[in-house]
Motif scaffolding. Structure first.
Motif, short mmCIF file in Angstrom:
data_model
loop_
_atom_site.label_atom_id
_atom_site.label_comp_id
_atom_site.label_asym_id
_atom_site.label_seq_id
_atom_site.Cartn_x
_atom_site.Cartn_y
_atom_site.Cartn_z
N PHE A 1 0.83 -1.20 0.00
CA PHE A 1 0.00 0.00 0.00
C PHE A 1 0.88 1.26 0.00
CE2 PHE A 1 -1.82 3.39 2.66
CZ PHE A 1 -2.89 3.75 1.87
N LEU A 2 1.84 1.30 0.92
CA LEU A 2 2.68 2.51 1.02
C LEU A 2 3.57 2.68 -0.22
CD1 LEU A 2 3.49 2.28 4.81
CD2 LEU A 2 2.36 4.21 3.68
N ALA A 3 4.07 1.58 -0.74
CA ALA A 3 4.91 1.68 -1.95
C ALA A 3 4.05 2.18 -3.13
CB ALA A 3 5.54 0.34 -2.28
N ASP A 4 2.84 1.64 -3.25
CA ASP A 4 1.95 2.06 -4.33
C ASP A 4 1.57 3.53 -4.22
OD1 ASP A 4 2.04 -0.45 -5.35
OD2 ASP A 4 -0.04 -0.99 -4.90
N MET A 5 1.51 4.04 -3.01
CA MET A 5 1.15 5.45 -2.83
C MET A 5 2.39 6.35 -2.93
SD MET A 5 -2.03 5.39 -2.79
CE MET A 5 -2.15 3.81 -3.58
N GLY A 6 3.51 5.75 -3.35
CA GLY A 6 4.72 6.53 -3.62
C GLY A 6 5.50 6.90 -2.37
N LYS A 7 5.39 6.08 -1.34
CA LYS A 7 6.07 6.43 -0.08
C LYS A 7 7.40 5.72 0.10
CE LYS A 7 2.79 9.19 1.00
NZ LYS A 7 3.02 10.62 0.80
N GLY A 8 7.97 5.23 -0.97
CA GLY A 8 9.30 4.63 -0.89
C GLY A 8 9.30 3.17 -1.31
N SER A 9 10.50 2.60 -1.28
CA SER A 9 10.64 1.20 -1.69
C SER A 9 10.22 0.32 -0.50
CB SER A 9 12.09 0.91 -2.04
OG SER A 9 12.88 1.06 -0.89
N ARG A 10 10.05 -0.96 -0.77
CA ARG A 10 9.64 -1.87 0.32
C ARG A 10 10.67 -1.85 1.46
NH1 ARG A 10 5.54 -6.37 -1.11
NH2 ARG A 10 4.53 -5.36 -2.85
N SER A 11 11.97 -1.78 1.12
CA SER A 11 12.96 -1.83 2.20
C SER A 11 12.95 -0.53 3.00
CB SER A 11 14.35 -2.15 1.66
OG SER A 11 14.72 -1.20 0.72
N GLN A 12 12.73 0.60 2.32
CA GLN A 12 12.63 1.87 3.06
C GLN A 12 11.42 1.84 3.99
OE1 GLN A 12 12.41 4.35 -0.43
NE2 GLN A 12 14.51 5.10 -0.18
N ILE A 13 10.35 1.23 3.50
CA ILE A 13 9.11 1.18 4.30
C ILE A 13 9.31 0.27 5.51
CG2 ILE A 13 6.71 0.35 4.21
CD1 ILE A 13 6.84 1.49 1.21
N LYS A 14 10.03 -0.82 5.30
CA LYS A 14 10.32 -1.74 6.41
C LYS A 14 11.09 -0.99 7.52
CE LYS A 14 12.20 -6.31 7.13
NZ LYS A 14 12.99 -7.39 6.57
N GLU A 15 12.08 -0.21 7.08
CA GLU A 15 12.88 0.57 8.03
C GLU A 15 12.01 1.56 8.79
OE1 GLU A 15 16.11 0.76 9.23
OE2 GLU A 15 15.89 -1.25 8.36
N ALA A 16 11.13 2.25 8.02
CA ALA A 16 10.25 3.24 8.64
C ALA A 16 9.38 2.57 9.70
CB ALA A 16 9.39 3.93 7.58
N GLY A 17 8.93 1.35 9.38
CA GLY A 17 8.09 0.59 10.33
C GLY A 17 8.85 0.29 11.61
N LYS A 18 10.09 -0.17 11.44
CA LYS A 18 10.93 -0.52 12.61
C LYS A 18 11.10 0.68 13.53
CE LYS A 18 14.02 -4.01 10.75
NZ LYS A 18 15.35 -4.09 10.17
N LYS A 19 11.20 1.87 12.90
CA LYS A 19 11.42 3.08 13.69
C LYS A 19 10.13 3.65 14.28
CE LYS A 19 15.64 4.49 11.41
NZ LYS A 19 16.03 4.86 10.06
N GLY A 20 9.03 2.95 14.05
CA GLY A 20 7.75 3.40 14.63
C GLY A 20 7.14 4.58 13.89
N ARG A 21 7.55 4.77 12.61
CA ARG A 21 7.03 5.92 11.85
C ARG A 21 5.70 5.61 11.16
NH1 ARG A 21 11.61 6.85 7.85
NH2 ARG A 21 10.11 8.32 6.99
N ILE A 22 5.33 4.31 11.14
CA ILE A 22 4.08 3.93 10.45
C ILE A 22 3.03 3.53 11.48
CG2 ILE A 22 3.06 2.29 8.81
CD1 ILE A 22 5.90 2.04 7.57
N TRP A 23 1.85 4.12 11.32
CA TRP A 23 0.76 3.82 12.23
C TRP A 23 -0.44 3.34 11.43
CZ3 TRP A 23 0.01 6.39 17.49
CH2 TRP A 23 1.26 6.71 18.06
N VAL A 24 -1.15 2.36 12.02
CA VAL A 24 -2.42 1.92 11.40
C VAL A 24 -3.51 2.08 12.45
CG1 VAL A 24 -3.68 -0.01 10.37
CG2 VAL A 24 -1.25 0.29 9.86
#
Ligand code: URA
Length: 260
Positions: free
Chosen positions: A10-33
């Motif tokens: 979802f985040l990659a499709d919305m142009g929020k970075g590559s899957r690995s960047q998104i994984k990193e963002a998740g680890k850092k607590g930057r992604i909320w659902v």
């Protein structure tokens, strides 16, 4: 309820970075659902009902994507190819969203190509029954017969017996003399006289090599071909071959109207 997809997709499709960047963002607590930090990129979400935030900003969901590409020569109008670069590859990250070209331009044809993931609209736009205009700029060699405009306007039978609907032919002039092919021409110097004739041809179908074959019936050969408009979409001069841009809301609205 919509279809569930992975959070990282979802985040990659919305142009929020590559899957690995998104994984990193998740680890850092930057992604909320739905108000809670989510560290698992594989978590399934429903983009229509779940609220996803990145760095405190809600990520708006855009289901359908529409891009205009100025297709260069040597690139194939397909999603995959063993030999040539594809139009989808030209869209980089944006191309990884299930986009496909709406119809085809030949390998050696340039110009406006619509890419989308909206299969229903694509199907409607390609139907000859919808009468969506496709306008081409061409340089043709050989002598255009005097009744060329009339013959194109009647509809014609191609050399293999295929019948095509009427086309609108506008003759701009001899190669080099028509100020580079009129306002949509690619711009050529006055001294480059080639003996070719510059024309616009507008048709409403997309049969295999249709423009080239229509000129063949008139005893001419298409030496250069570029699509300059598709329905309400017009290729602007500032979009160079290989460049692309997202369509505006007005443009997508116009396409929906054209598709009926
Ligand atoms: N007609 C052709 O002959 N070629 C194209 O690429 C598009 C229309």
């Amino acid at each position: 309820m919509g279809k569930k997809i992975r959070l990282d997709k979802f985040l990659a499709d919305m142009g929020k970075g590559s899957r690995s960047q998104i994984k990193e963002a998740g680890k850092k607590g930057r992604i909320w659902v739905n108000g809670q930090a989510e560290k698992k990129p594989e978590r399934k979400i429903d983009p229509e009902t779940d609220q996803v935030c990145l760095d405190g900003q809600v990520v708006a969901y855009r289901q359908w994507e529409y891009f205009m590409l100025n297709k260069p020569k040597g690139v194939v109008s397909a999603t995959e190819d063993r030999q040539y670069k594809t139009v989808v590859e030209l869209l980089g990250e944006d191309g990884r969203k299930g986009l496909f070209p709406v119809g085809r331009l030949d390998l050696d044809t340039e110009g406006l190509l619509l890419l989308t993931n909206d299969g229903e609209l694509a199907h409607r736009l390609l139907s000859p029954k919808r009468h969506v205009d496709k306008k081409y700029y061409a340089r043709v060699s050989g002598i255009l017969p005097e009744d060329a405009v009339w013959r194109m306007a009647q509809g014609m039978e191609l050399e293999d017996g295929t019948k095509v609907m009427p086309g609108r032919l506008e003759i701009l002039g001899e190669g080099g003399s028509a100020a580079g092919g009129g306002e949509k021409g690619p711009g050529r110097k006055e001294e480059e006289k080639t003996g070719e004739t510059e024309v616009f041809l507008t048709i409403q179908e997309g049969k295999f090599h249709q423009v080239k074959r229509m000129f063949e019936v008139l005893g001419c050969r298409v030496e250069y071909l570029k699509r300059v408009s598709f329905g309400n979409l017009v290729l602007e001069d500032t979009l160079l071959p290989g460049q692309y841009r997202r369509l505006s809301e007005d443009e997508t609205e116009g396409l929906r109207k054209a598709g009926g």
